[in-house]
Design a protein around this motif. Structure first.
Motif, mmCIF file in Angstrom:
data_model
loop_
_atom_site.group_PDB
_atom_site.id
_atom_site.type_symbol
_atom_site.label_atom_id
_atom_site.label_comp_id
_atom_site.label_asym_id
_atom_site.label_seq_id
_atom_site.Cartn_x
_atom_site.Cartn_y
_atom_site.Cartn_z
ATOM 1 N N SER A 427 -58.899 54.096 110.579
ATOM 2 C CA SER A 427 -59.388 52.779 111.291
ATOM 3 C C SER A 427 -60.358 53.440 112.216
ATOM 4 N N THR A 428 -61.542 53.000 112.390
ATOM 5 C CA THR A 428 -62.681 53.255 113.506
ATOM 6 C C THR A 428 -62.093 52.991 114.785
ATOM 7 N N PHE A 429 -61.336 52.032 115.002
ATOM 8 C CA PHE A 429 -60.729 51.877 116.474
ATOM 9 C C PHE A 429 -59.898 52.738 116.845
ATOM 10 N N ASP A 430 -58.915 53.418 116.345
ATOM 11 C CA ASP A 430 -57.850 54.018 116.910
ATOM 12 C C ASP A 430 -57.712 55.137 116.016
ATOM 13 N N GLY A 431 -58.279 55.441 114.811
ATOM 14 C CA GLY A 431 -57.898 56.563 113.914
ATOM 15 C C GLY A 431 -56.773 56.299 113.163
ATOM 16 N N ARG A 432 -56.126 55.120 113.067
ATOM 17 C CA ARG A 432 -54.796 54.952 112.340
ATOM 18 C C ARG A 432 -55.158 54.897 110.599
ATOM 19 N N ASP A 433 -54.173 55.500 110.085
ATOM 20 C CA ASP A 433 -54.254 55.346 108.586
ATOM 21 C C ASP A 433 -54.078 53.915 108.011
ATOM 22 N N ILE A 434 -55.093 53.328 107.477
ATOM 23 C CA ILE A 434 -54.704 52.007 106.810
ATOM 24 C C ILE A 434 -54.663 52.290 105.473
ATOM 25 N N GLN A 435 -53.768 51.092 104.872
ATOM 26 C CA GLN A 435 -53.486 51.273 103.479
ATOM 27 C C GLN A 435 -54.026 49.976 102.644
ATOM 28 N N GLY A 436 -54.515 49.996 101.558
ATOM 29 C CA GLY A 436 -54.921 48.908 100.748
ATOM 30 C C GLY A 436 -54.970 49.015 99.296
ATOM 31 N N TRP A 437 -55.422 48.366 98.599
ATOM 32 C CA TRP A 437 -55.396 48.338 97.138
ATOM 33 C C TRP A 437 -56.846 47.740 96.655
ATOM 34 N N ILE A 438 -57.465 48.294 95.480
ATOM 35 C CA ILE A 438 -58.478 47.511 94.889
ATOM 36 C C ILE A 438 -57.880 47.464 93.373
ATOM 37 N N VAL A 439 -58.408 46.341 92.947
ATOM 38 C CA VAL A 439 -58.184 45.727 91.424
ATOM 39 C C VAL A 439 -59.723 45.667 90.663
ATOM 40 N N LYS A 440 -59.676 46.663 89.917
ATOM 41 C CA LYS A 440 -60.903 46.836 89.207
ATOM 42 C C LYS A 440 -61.218 45.812 88.103
ATOM 43 N N PRO A 441 -62.325 45.280 87.716
ATOM 44 C CA PRO A 441 -62.371 44.478 86.383
ATOM 45 C C PRO A 441 -62.051 44.884 85.130
ATOM 46 N N PRO A 442 -61.429 44.242 84.250
ATOM 47 C CA PRO A 442 -61.128 44.856 82.861
ATOM 48 C C PRO A 442 -62.351 45.252 82.374
ATOM 49 N N PHE A 443 -62.234 46.657 81.338
ATOM 50 C CA PHE A 443 -63.064 47.322 80.972
ATOM 51 C C PHE A 443 -64.168 47.624 82.021
ATOM 52 N N TYR A 444 -63.764 48.038 83.145
ATOM 53 C CA TYR A 444 -64.361 48.700 84.358
ATOM 54 C C TYR A 444 -65.332 49.811 83.825
ATOM 55 N N ASP A 445 -66.684 49.930 84.266
ATOM 56 C CA ASP A 445 -67.572 51.080 83.816
ATOM 57 C C ASP A 445 -68.231 51.312 85.006
ATOM 58 N N ALA A 446 -67.659 52.592 85.552
ATOM 59 C CA ALA A 446 -67.986 53.275 86.844
ATOM 60 C C ALA A 446 -69.409 53.552 87.062
ATOM 61 N N SER A 447 -70.343 53.321 86.004
ATOM 62 C CA SER A 447 -71.680 53.619 86.079
ATOM 63 C C SER A 447 -72.485 52.210 86.408
ATOM 64 N N LYS A 448 -71.669 51.353 86.576
ATOM 65 C CA LYS A 448 -72.137 49.882 86.849
ATOM 66 C C LYS A 448 -71.813 49.448 88.347
ATOM 67 N N SER A 449 -72.754 48.573 88.827
ATOM 68 C CA SER A 449 -72.543 48.195 90.031
ATOM 69 C C SER A 449 -71.483 46.734 89.912
ATOM 70 N N TYR A 450 -70.541 46.509 91.129
ATOM 71 C CA TYR A 450 -69.852 45.372 90.840
ATOM 72 C C TYR A 450 -69.829 44.673 92.117
ATOM 73 N N PRO A 451 -69.679 43.395 92.258
ATOM 74 C CA PRO A 451 -69.472 42.243 93.644
ATOM 75 C C PRO A 451 -68.230 43.045 94.117
ATOM 76 N N LEU A 452 -67.837 42.999 95.591
ATOM 77 C CA LEU A 452 -66.562 43.035 95.967
ATOM 78 C C LEU A 452 -66.248 41.765 96.692
ATOM 79 N N LEU A 453 -64.652 41.414 96.394
ATOM 80 C CA LEU A 453 -64.270 40.277 96.959
ATOM 81 C C LEU A 453 -63.108 40.740 97.832
ATOM 82 N N VAL A 454 -62.989 40.799 99.049
ATOM 83 C CA VAL A 454 -61.851 40.892 99.997
ATOM 84 C C VAL A 454 -60.947 39.841 99.950
#
Length: 675
Positions: A427-454
């Motif tokens: 956290s840039t506010f107070d340095g706390r560690d914040i946890q989250g998860w990402i779910v990648k699209p099926p057949f994800y290709d790291a060389s491609k650019s993907y939109p992000l949905l929060v």
């Protein structure tokens, strides 16, 4: 409709047939195919488990559930009865020869009995209302339960008799209660919940409690069967001390009720030790704050020698069960977005037994699940991973858990799910560690650019985790990297972290979410020019707050939000709850503070194209809240649309077609701006 027909429809909706062994992404109609287990009850000898097998009915658009039974080694998996009706609340007799359960009939829910040796069933009761919290007496001769008892509503004016044959309007609905409606239920009938007892051979139920108080929650017999321990709120001014409950016991012969606790706050879920000398229960001294850990207490059966034994755990304790030796208890808790089963000795020594409990909330990855323990210490529980909803797992002889069901293999084996990855950032506010998860699209290709949905979670005092989620998998299947964080205010990171939003919501939880977005952009996982955001309930509040604070998102979907804390607080079903917890005082006492934290105060800043969505019957965040955002954006000529889901309370996903509708409308709106 059978599974083959649903599969054909699903394939057609995907657009084309695929090769026999080729996987395809998770599809909307796959939601109707999902099944999950709940409420596993293991036999006293640890050899069999009866559980509720849940699924959706595509033709009736609702959920269904029947009881099934299986050996703990995974063999002899079969339906408990041949009846195709709703069944639930299975509970084994102390000797393991019978299973009591609740089943629907044409006249309402009743108590049924199943004899294990013969497989015969019989209806035991003829009740006016649905029974709950079925509990066997120690000798197996009686079953205690709770049931609502109607009372007459108040009468203010006596109407004259209508002429014969006249068609007048329905009479006025009158209430003088503090709590008179509940989301998901609607208007609440007048009356109270009481404790009853019925012979295990059937007959007339006998009411044990009385008075204008409700007696709900779990029940626990003393070993001699002469007393039942329970929780209730029988204090003076109980309506306005709504966070309070106490532990009581009732004599089953004389109906004398004795109060055992007097602490200001919730004391509940009493469980009597095997030797009958100690009562364990959950609760806390109410400090009137956003979040407090629920702790485990012990006391003597007369209420003396009360002490807390779970102080070594900075998380809330739930679902307690004594072991047969009386030396400790099993319990559940959440830690860092993962639900676990633990064991605690009466002296307070804690050990973790297993992870990954849950999977009974199909839509989004919230905490859920349950377990039971045999007399020999065999544990049956609902296990989930991001790859599957709740399945049955067993722990025997302190060995690794063994999964004994695979209800969705015929569907999920042919689907390519999005890969779930845990992320941590500062956290840039107070340095706390914040946890989250990402779910990648099926057949994800790291060389491609993907939109992000929060995808912001609700609550806000709840948590997401590494659990199966149909909604987020559908978002990922449409080509988004989905990010779901647990910002400050989330549970499972200790009491202090969960209470950081006290009188400050929305607050720096906004920074925590945006810090996660920046982290993913910096790592190259997210494209800064293709950012989208959504969320429901508290997640809808955060989504509205985010687009009011910045214009980085190309589109947003704000689902069932609170836009105006002043109006929401006084019209929602829990309108009485907010004083001094969310903000100091009532709205008329602290107008400026309530307004300052209302997302509608930022509506003049919003430039993001925004879909607003709400259930038409929502009583928790009423449609009037969503309309405030929609109307304001329309007046400002910002691109917007209002989606109202019919026959939906706050839980839009209660009907599977509404869950699909929610996702379909969200993706359709985002697609307009995903260029």
């Amino acid at each position: 409709m059978n599974r083959f027909l649903v599969f054909l429809i699903s394939v057609m909706s995907f657009g084309c047939l695929t090769a026999q062994n080729e996987k395809i992404p998770f599809q909307p109609l796959d939601v109707f195919e999902l099944e999950w287990v709940s409420d596993p009850q293991i036999s006293p000898d640890g050899t069999q488990i009866v559980y509720r097998r849940n699924g959706f009915d595509i033709m009736k658009d609702n959920s269904r559930g029947n009881l099934w039974i299986i050996n703990t080694d995974g063999t002899s998996h079969r339906k408990l009865t041949s009846r195709e009706v709703g069944e639930s609340q299975a509970t084994w007799s102390p000797s393991g020869d019978r299973i009591a359960f609740v089943s629907s009939t044409n006249e309402g829910a009743e108590i049924y009995m199943y004899w294990v040796s013969s497989g015969q069933i019989a209806k035991l009761s003829q009740l006016e209302k649905s029974p709950g919290n079925l509990t066997w007496s120690p000798d197996g001769s009686q079953i205690a339960f709770t049931m609502f008892v109607d009372e007459k509503p108040p009468i203010v004016a006596q109407m004259p008799s209508k002429p014969k044959g006249a068609k007048w309007a329905e009479p006025a609905r009158i209430t003088d209660r503090l709590k008179h409606e509940a989301d998901g239920r609607g208007y609440m009938p007048t009356g109270f919940t009481h404790i009853f007892m019925i012979s295990a051979e059937g007959g007339t139920a006998r009411q044990l409690t009385s008075g204008d108080y409700s007696h709900g929650g779990s029940l626990s017999f003393s070993p001699n069967g002469k007393e039942i321990y329970f929780s209730a709120n029988r204090v003076d001014d109980w309506e306005y001390r709504f966070r309070n409950s106490e532990v009581y016991k009732v004599d089953v012969d004389t109906q004398k009720i004795t109060a055992l606790t007097t602490q200001d706050g919730p004391d509940y879920s009493p469980k009597v030790s095997p030797d009958g000398k100690t009562v364990a229960f959950l609760g806390y001294l109410d400090k009137v704050q956003d979040h407090q850990n629920t702790v485990l207490h012990l006391m003597n059966t007369d209420g003396s020698n009360r002490r807390i034994i779970s102080s070594g755990l900075d998380e809330s304790v739930s679902d307690i069960t004594w072991d047969t030796s009386g030396k400790g208890l099993y319990f559940m808790y959440d830690e860092k977005g993962n639900t676990k089963i633990g064991y605690i000795t009466t002296s307070g020594k804690i050990s973790k037994l297993t992870d990954n409990v849950g999977g009974t909330t199909i839509g989004r990855p919230y905490a859920s699940g349950s377990y039971s323990v045999s007399n020999k210490g065999v544990i049956a529980y609902t296990q989930t991973r991001p790859e599957y909803p709740a399945e049955l797992a067993v722990i025997q002889n302190k060995k690794a858990p063994k999964l004994i069901t695979s209800l969705n293999a015929d569907v999920l084996a042919h689907r390519q799910l999005g890969e779930v990855e845990e992320v941590w950032y500062k956290s840039t506010f107070d340095g706390r560690d914040i946890q989250g998860w990402i779910v990648k699209p099926p057949f994800y290709d790291a060389s491609k650019s993907y939109p992000l949905l929060v995808e912001n979670h609700g609550g806000p005092i709840l948590n997401y985790g590494d659990r199966f989620t149909a909604e987020i998998q559908l978002y990922a299947a449409d080509g988004y990297v989905v990010f779901y964080p647990n910002p400050r205010g989330s549970t499972s990171y200790g009491e202090e972290f969960g209470n950081l939003l006290k009188n400050n919501y929305p607050g720096q939880d906004y920074n925590d979410v945006m810090d996660g977005v920046d982290y993913l952009v910096e790592k190259g996982i997210a494209n800064n020019d293709q950012l989208f955001v959504t969320g429901g309930s508290a997640g809808g509040i955060m989504t509205a707050w985010m687009i009011g604070m910045n214009n980085r998102f190309k589109a947003a979907v704000v689902v069932k939000p609170v836009m105006n804390w002043i109006s929401k607080t006084l019209v929602a079903d829990n309108y009485f709850y907010y004083k001094d917890t969310r903000y100091p005082g009532h709205p008329w006492e602290n107008f400026e503070n309530y307004w300052k934290f209302s997302p509608i105060s930022l509506v003049g800043n919003i430039e993001t194209p925004t879909m607003v969505m709400v259930g038409m019957n929502d009583l928790r965040t009423p449609p009037s809240e969503a309309k405030q955002l929609y109307h304001a954006l329309k007046l400002r000529k910002i691109e917007t649309v209002l989606v109202e889901i019919p026959e939906s309370y706050h839980n839009i996903a209660a009907k599977p077609s509404n869950l699909i509708s929610k996702v379909a409308h969200t993706l359709a709106w985002l697609k307009k701006y995903n260029k």
